[in-house]
Design a protein around this motif. Structure first.
Motif, PDB file in Angstrom:
ATOM      1  N   LEU A 581     -32.663  15.721   9.513  1.00  0.00           N
ATOM      2  CA  LEU A 581     -31.581  16.791   8.060  1.00  0.00           C
ATOM      3  C   LEU A 581     -32.705  16.686   7.263  1.00  0.00           C
ATOM      4  O   LEU A 581     -32.144  17.537   5.762  1.00  0.00           O
ATOM      5  N   ALA A 582     -33.443  15.623   6.465  1.00  0.00           N
ATOM      6  CA  ALA A 582     -34.353  16.129   5.891  1.00  0.00           C
ATOM      7  C   ALA A 582     -35.116  17.274   5.351  1.00  0.00           C
ATOM      8  O   ALA A 582     -35.353  18.215   4.436  1.00  0.00           O
ATOM      9  N   PHE A 583     -35.709  17.277   6.738  1.00  0.00           N
ATOM     10  CA  PHE A 583     -36.641  18.387   6.447  1.00  0.00           C
ATOM     11  C   PHE A 583     -35.845  19.630   7.062  1.00  0.00           C
ATOM     12  O   PHE A 583     -35.791  20.227   5.791  1.00  0.00           O
ATOM     13  N   GLU A 584     -34.451  19.852   6.977  1.00  0.00           N
ATOM     14  CA  GLU A 584     -33.210  20.975   6.869  1.00  0.00           C
ATOM     15  C   GLU A 584     -33.023  21.260   5.647  1.00  0.00           C
ATOM     16  O   GLU A 584     -33.530  22.561   5.648  1.00  0.00           O
ATOM     17  N   ASN A 585     -32.810  20.429   4.746  1.00  0.00           N
ATOM     18  CA  ASN A 585     -32.500  20.471   3.370  1.00  0.00           C
ATOM     19  C   ASN A 585     -33.886  21.047   2.667  1.00  0.00           C
ATOM     20  O   ASN A 585     -34.086  21.450   2.200  1.00  0.00           O
ATOM     21  N   ALA A 586     -35.117  20.473   3.371  1.00  0.00           N
ATOM     22  CA  ALA A 586     -36.275  21.009   2.532  1.00  0.00           C
ATOM     23  C   ALA A 586     -36.488  22.067   2.792  1.00  0.00           C
ATOM     24  O   ALA A 586     -37.034  23.518   1.917  1.00  0.00           O
ATOM     25  N   TYR A 588     -34.224  24.695   4.532  1.00  0.00           N
ATOM     26  CA  TYR A 588     -33.189  25.324   3.717  1.00  0.00           C
ATOM     27  C   TYR A 588     -32.420  25.422   2.860  1.00  0.00           C
ATOM     28  O   TYR A 588     -31.608  26.348   3.132  1.00  0.00           O
ATOM     29  N   GLY A 589     -32.252  24.415   1.988  1.00  0.00           N
ATOM     30  CA  GLY A 589     -31.458  23.490   1.199  1.00  0.00           C
ATOM     31  C   GLY A 589     -30.053  23.255   1.800  1.00  0.00           C
ATOM     32  O   GLY A 589     -28.623  23.182   0.971  1.00  0.00           O
ATOM     33  N   THR A 590     -29.961  23.022   3.412  1.00  0.00           N
ATOM     34  CA  THR A 590     -29.215  22.257   3.772  1.00  0.00           C
ATOM     35  C   THR A 590     -28.054  20.860   3.602  1.00  0.00           C
ATOM     36  O   THR A 590     -29.289  20.309   3.775  1.00  0.00           O
ATOM     37  N   PRO A 591     -27.240  21.069   3.088  1.00  0.00           N
ATOM     38  CA  PRO A 591     -26.869  19.909   2.733  1.00  0.00           C
ATOM     39  C   PRO A 591     -27.062  18.584   3.939  1.00  0.00           C
ATOM     40  O   PRO A 591     -26.900  19.258   5.194  1.00  0.00           O
ATOM     41  N   LEU A 592     -27.410  17.025   3.584  1.00  0.00           N
ATOM     42  CA  LEU A 592     -27.132  16.162   4.853  1.00  0.00           C
ATOM     43  C   LEU A 592     -25.801  15.842   5.372  1.00  0.00           C
ATOM     44  O   LEU A 592     -25.407  16.082   6.210  1.00  0.00           O
ATOM     45  N   MET A 593     -25.180  15.923   3.671  1.00  0.00           N
ATOM     46  CA  MET A 593     -23.747  15.740   3.892  1.00  0.00           C
ATOM     47  C   MET A 593     -22.628  16.886   4.064  1.00  0.00           C
ATOM     48  O   MET A 593     -23.124  17.713   3.221  1.00  0.00           O
ATOM     49  N   ARG A 594     -21.916  17.806   4.912  1.00  0.00           N
ATOM     50  CA  ARG A 594     -22.144  18.222   4.708  1.00  0.00           C
ATOM     51  C   ARG A 594     -20.290  19.130   4.593  1.00  0.00           C
ATOM     52  O   ARG A 594     -19.272  18.154   5.034  1.00  0.00           O
ATOM     53  N   PRO A 595     -18.868  19.660   3.958  1.00  0.00           N
ATOM     54  CA  PRO A 595     -18.304  20.020   3.566  1.00  0.00           C
ATOM     55  C   PRO A 595     -17.560  20.691   5.250  1.00  0.00           C
ATOM     56  O   PRO A 595     -18.529  21.370   5.712  1.00  0.00           O
ATOM     57  N   LEU A 596     -16.621  20.536   5.803  1.00  0.00           N
ATOM     58  CA  LEU A 596     -16.572  21.007   7.040  1.00  0.00           C
ATOM     59  C   LEU A 596     -15.769  22.300   7.198  1.00  0.00           C
ATOM     60  O   LEU A 596     -16.189  22.873   7.498  1.00  0.00           O
ATOM     61  N   ALA A 597     -16.043  22.608   5.746  1.00  0.00           N
ATOM     62  CA  ALA A 597     -15.558  24.256   5.930  1.00  0.00           C
ATOM     63  C   ALA A 597     -17.076  24.220   5.988  1.00  0.00           C
ATOM     64  O   ALA A 597     -17.082  26.371   6.174  1.00  0.00           O
ATOM     65  N   MET A 598     -17.894  24.760   5.606  1.00  0.00           N
ATOM     66  CA  MET A 598     -19.234  24.743   6.138  1.00  0.00           C
ATOM     67  C   MET A 598     -19.822  25.190   7.219  1.00  0.00           C
ATOM     68  O   MET A 598     -20.117  25.951   7.692  1.00  0.00           O
ATOM     69  N   ALA A 599     -19.335  24.877   8.244  1.00  0.00           N
ATOM     70  CA  ALA A 599     -18.947  24.893   9.607  1.00  0.00           C
ATOM     71  C   ALA A 599     -17.762  25.408  10.600  1.00  0.00           C
ATOM     72  O   ALA A 599     -17.754  26.796  11.616  1.00  0.00           O
ATOM     73  N   TYR A 600     -16.831  25.713   9.888  1.00  0.00           N
ATOM     74  CA  TYR A 600     -15.335  25.777   9.490  1.00  0.00           C
ATOM     75  C   TYR A 600     -14.607  26.446   8.680  1.00  0.00           C
ATOM     76  O   TYR A 600     -13.716  25.896   7.668  1.00  0.00           O
ATOM     77  N   GLY A 601     -14.956  27.815   9.107  1.00  0.00           N
ATOM     78  CA  GLY A 601     -14.523  28.447   7.734  1.00  0.00           C
ATOM     79  C   GLY A 601     -13.343  28.620   7.399  1.00  0.00           C
ATOM     80  O   GLY A 601     -13.385  29.437   6.404  1.00  0.00           O
ATOM     81  N   ASP A 602     -12.013  28.064   8.154  1.00  0.00           N
ATOM     82  CA  ASP A 602     -10.878  27.997   8.103  1.00  0.00           C
ATOM     83  C   ASP A 602     -10.222  27.378   7.402  1.00  0.00           C
ATOM     84  O   ASP A 602     -10.862  26.374   6.057  1.00  0.00           O
ATOM     85  N   SER A 603      -9.587  28.357   5.337  1.00  0.00           N
ATOM     86  CA  SER A 603      -9.404  27.424   4.538  1.00  0.00           C
ATOM     87  C   SER A 603      -9.599  25.953   4.757  1.00  0.00           C
ATOM     88  O   SER A 603      -9.074  25.637   2.818  1.00  0.00           O
ATOM     89  N   ASP A 604      -8.354  25.752   5.581  1.00  0.00           N
ATOM     90  CA  ASP A 604      -7.849  24.845   5.429  1.00  0.00           C
ATOM     91  C   ASP A 604      -8.297  23.848   5.397  1.00  0.00           C
ATOM     92  O   ASP A 604      -8.143  22.581   4.800  1.00  0.00           O
TER      93      ASP A 604
END
Length: 807
Positions: A581-586, A588-604
């Motif tokens: 996860l640290a590598f992905e962040n370095a 691509y900038g992807t967070p380690l902790m991610r809001p669910l909306a990042m993977a499930y685009g529904d506004s809910d």
């Protein structure tokens, strides 16, 4: 502004420019490389393309047409604009109509209305954001106004406890301590002058001055930034979806360097260890009780026996710490790193006051003499981290401590906690007030420490723990935490919100003092346990508190200690997954902790702060109330497994998770991989030759993939020079009930093993499979009938491709 003669000269030199306009407000417009220069009868400004992700708008004159002197950008990497314009200039296009100037790059565009010079922004031809009042400079105030759509939701403001959707709130842009906060806070340690919209754009107000952000509170259809002077500039970042917007925003402001692997271990930390012997004793307790630990953090007692009167000594209290180098060396032999607190306040009673004054290292009064004031710790001056003299003097103490073996640096009170508006700093030979640069202080401090460490220790990755900064502070390896949180359920409740609001803007290692810091007269065993369980799936695992109640698990009785041991060990077992996860962040900038909306685009999901994704594979829903027997959690569509029991859940509904002391609401998405390394007591013990690869299978998942990243855990140039390897894992499930798992690899690094011993553990089968083969050859397997898991082990060369077929 480039006048007509200059444009002719540029044309003769063969540089690109476009036609001159004399329509309404826009007087002239020229394009040089990737920057559009616009002259109006009120303001001159520039629009620069940033990569292929967004634009920077900077005003050069105020609302009266008077030249305006901008402070340097803090949000952007220093060479960003030059590098970007050189790379993208040939692809930038300027299109003119009778009413509009459009600056285009690929599928994004900035549209300037010639009559009003208002700017709107589009992706694939669709307008997603537009100025309402735009930038404005008047009466020493810089403001920025954008229109808000009717159903638009927004993250923003950084550390606040207001709910995930910050629309309808107004908040100060002034970093300020909030001691003992719980479930509500509109002003905290690390604010961000930025918003990120559900319409997939972010606006970054590149201004470090004291100010305010109003996200539709005063006017429901307006986003308004205001600041007491400072830089007149903003950055617009555009994305295709929320994940794209997050990673594009981080790409523009700068990615976080890959941290040392030991950052992902357990920290022994409290306020505070009062002697050398106490430090050694606490590490001995971790060793004796078989609880992993990687670092010990020394609070302010390392330089003084009392809380007050000693800040600014910047040297060891030799009565309490008679042989610090011996202590540090002894800890290092045990693979335990030493981290020291420092603060930027130099008390007039401290050992270094006269030295700081003589070096001209302190922020000053208007007449140039040191500015002194009273605050909690005593009468003090403040290091001018913006001036070269202040930086050099301050750094000299870090350099001495680094020579003694200190491995990590903790910068505290860096808002700064007290910072008079009229105090004077010298920044690039320009005198600026405290009000103008207040929110940049921690950022500049971290930059000084980080940049000097990279020169002093070029083969070491810096560890810089700080509680305050600005947009882009992640570039300097900053590891923020959420300050002096109340040691209560109310303090635990907002920690997901706080971490997610920071992570989407690049501060991916934001974490809390596990167990809570402030107050608490009696030990709440359940609160402490639940907070540490949450910390297992957080960027940094660091219990820290006032020492009236011990924050370290070694000082608590069972079952608290045994549960803490189990979860700390799990964190170490998960080291390969977490480090990836640290590598992905370095990368691509992807967070380690991610809001669910990042993977499930529904506004809910945009407003959800009850749960979060830990990487792509895990969904975590921290327990934030006492005495619960079940924990209701809304799961996205799909199949999910209880991480601890492998119980299967159908998503798309709210499920009641049965709670016990020993479990915690964590789900694994079907089709997920997780690399693990069992039994580590230090991150230094990680052995890349031995990997346990877990996979959660369900018939509903036809295919899935995962990339595992690995390097030596230390080289600062791993990402920059490509000194790492990737294991490319995939799974496919056919109609003939054959599950195929494949493994491929690419890349290399010094010290990489030539051969690996890999154990696959497959979850999700209801009964033992009929046969298992590797590259067409049948192999023996282990079937756990109770846990319903299949295990198979094999060895392979690091360049070898492997195919496993399970019938």
């Amino acid at each position: 502004m480039i006048d007509r003669k200059q444009r002719i000269a540029l044309a003769c030199a063969g540089l690109a420019f476009f036609s001159v306009y004399s329509v309404a407000e826009v007087q002239t417009a020229t394009l040089e490389k990737a920057t559009l220069n616009i002259d109006t009868d009120t303001n001159d400004f520039t629009i620069s393309v940033l990569h292929d992700r967004g634009f920077q708008v900077t005003y050069l004159t105020d609302d009266n047409g008077t030249p305006y002197v901008n402070l340097p950008s803090m949000a952007l990497p220093e060479p960003a604009l030059t590098d970007v314009t050189n790379k993208t200039a040939n692809d930038v296009e300027l299109v003119e109509t009778a009413t509009t100037l459009t600056l285009k790059l690929n599928n994004i565009a900035a549209h300037v209305d010639k009559a009003t010079h208002a700017i709107s922004y589009s992706v694939d031809g669709k307008i997603v954001a537009k100025e309402q009042g735009g930038l404005s400079i008047s009466s020493k105030e810089v403001s920025l106004s954008f229109a808000l759509g009717e159903n638009e939701k927004l993250y923003g403001g950084g550390q606040r406890v207001l709910g995930m959707d910050r629309r309808g709130h107004s908040m100060p842009l002034y970093n300020k301590a909030h001691y003992g906060y719980t479930t509500s806070s509109h002003q905290m340690y690390f604010g961000l002058s930025a918003v990120m919209s559900s319409k997939n754009y972010s606006v970054l107000f590149d201004n470090t001055a004291s100010g305010e952000i109003d996200i539709g509170k005063t006017n429901s259809d307006e986003l308004l930034f205001k600041a007491q002077g400072g830089r007149a500039s903003y950055i617009m970042v555009l994305g295709e979806n929320l994940e794209d917007t997050v990673t594009n925003t981080v790409a523009v402001t700068g990615k976080q360097p890959l941290p040392p692997r030991w950052l992902l271990g357990n920290f022994a930390s409290r306020f505070g260890y009062k002697s050398q012997q106490q430090v050694m004793d606490v590490v001995d307790q971790f060793n004796q009780q078989d609880i992993p630990v990687d670092a010990v953090v020394l609070d302010l007692y390392w330089f003084g026996k009392d809380v007050k009167g000693h800040m600014g000594n910047l040297s060891w209290d030799t009565e309490a710490f008679p042989a610090p180098e011996t202590m540090i060396a002894s800890l290092r032999e045990q693979d335990v790193k030493t981290v020291l607190i420092t603060e930027p306040f130099i008390l007039t009673t401290s050992k270094q006051w006269e030295s700081a004054v003589a070096a001209d290292a302190l922020a000053a009064k208007e007449d140039g003499s040191p500015y002194t004031f009273d605050f909690y710790f005593g009468n003090t001056g403040l290091v001018d981290v913006f001036s070269e003299k202040g930086q050099d003097w301050f750094w000299s103490f870090y350099e001495k401590l680094a020579a003694q073996g200190v491995a990590g640096w903790w910068g505290d009170l860096g808002e700064p906690e007290v910072h008079p508006d009229d105090i004077q700093h010298m920044w690039q030979s320009t005198k600026v007030s405290g009000a103008e640069v207040h929110n940049a202080y921690g950022h500049q401090w971290a930059k000084t420490v980080y940049n000097n460490l990279t020169v002093l220790q070029p083969n070491t990755r810096p560890f810089v723990l700080m509680r305050s900064g600005f947009l882009g502070s992640q570039r300097f390896g900053m590891v923020p935490w959420t300050g002096d949180v109340s040691r209560s359920w109310g303090g635990l409740k907002p920690q997901v919100e706080l971490a997610l609001q920071m992570s989407v803007f690049g501060m991916a290692y934001t974490h809390s003092d596990l167990g809570g810091f402030a107050g608490g007269e009696t030990f709440d065993a359940e609160l402490y346990t639940r907070w540490l369980q949450f910390g297992t799936f957080s960027p940094v695992f660091r219990p820290h508190a006032q020492d009236n109640i011990a924050p370290e698990p070694v000082f608590h009785a069972d079952p608290v200690k045994s549960i803490a041991r189990k979860f700390i060990q799990l964190r170490y077992d998960m080291l390969p997954y977490n480090y990836s996860l640290a590598f992905e962040n370095a990368l691509y900038g992807t967070p380690l902790m991610r809001p669910l909306a990042m993977a499930y685009g529904d506004s809910d999901w945009f407003e959800n702060a009850d749960s979060y994704l830990w990487g792509n594979g895990l969904l975590v829903s921290p327990v934030t109330r006492a005495n619960q027997t079940v924990w209701p959690t809304k799961l996205p569509e799909g199949v999910w497994f209880d991480f601890f029991s492998d119980t299967k859940y159908e998503g798309g509904q709210t499920v009641n998770y049965p709670l016990s002391q020993n479990n915690f609401p964590v789900w694994v998405r079907a089709g997920s991989f997780m690399p693990m390394a069992k039994g580590l007591s230090r991150t230094e013990q990680f052995d890349a030759r031995k990997i346990e690869m877990h996979y959660w299978h369900d018939n509903s998942v036809n295919s899935s993939s995962y990339t595992y990243y690995e390097d030596d855990g230390k080289n600062p140039a791993s990402v920059e020079k490509g000194l790492y390897t990737r294991l490319l894992l995939s799974a496919s499930f056919e109609d003939d009930n054959a599950l195929t798992l494949t493994l491929e690899s690419d890349g290399s690094y010094v010290g990489m093993p030539k051969q690996r011993n890999i154990t696959y553990v497959v979850h999700g089968f209801s009964e033992k499979p009929q046969s298992v083969s590797i590259d067409g050859n049948s192999i023996p397997v282990t079937w756990d009938d109770k846990g319903k898991t299949l295990s198979l082990a094999f060895s392979c060369d690091y360049q070898q491709s492997v195919e496993i077929v399970i019938m």
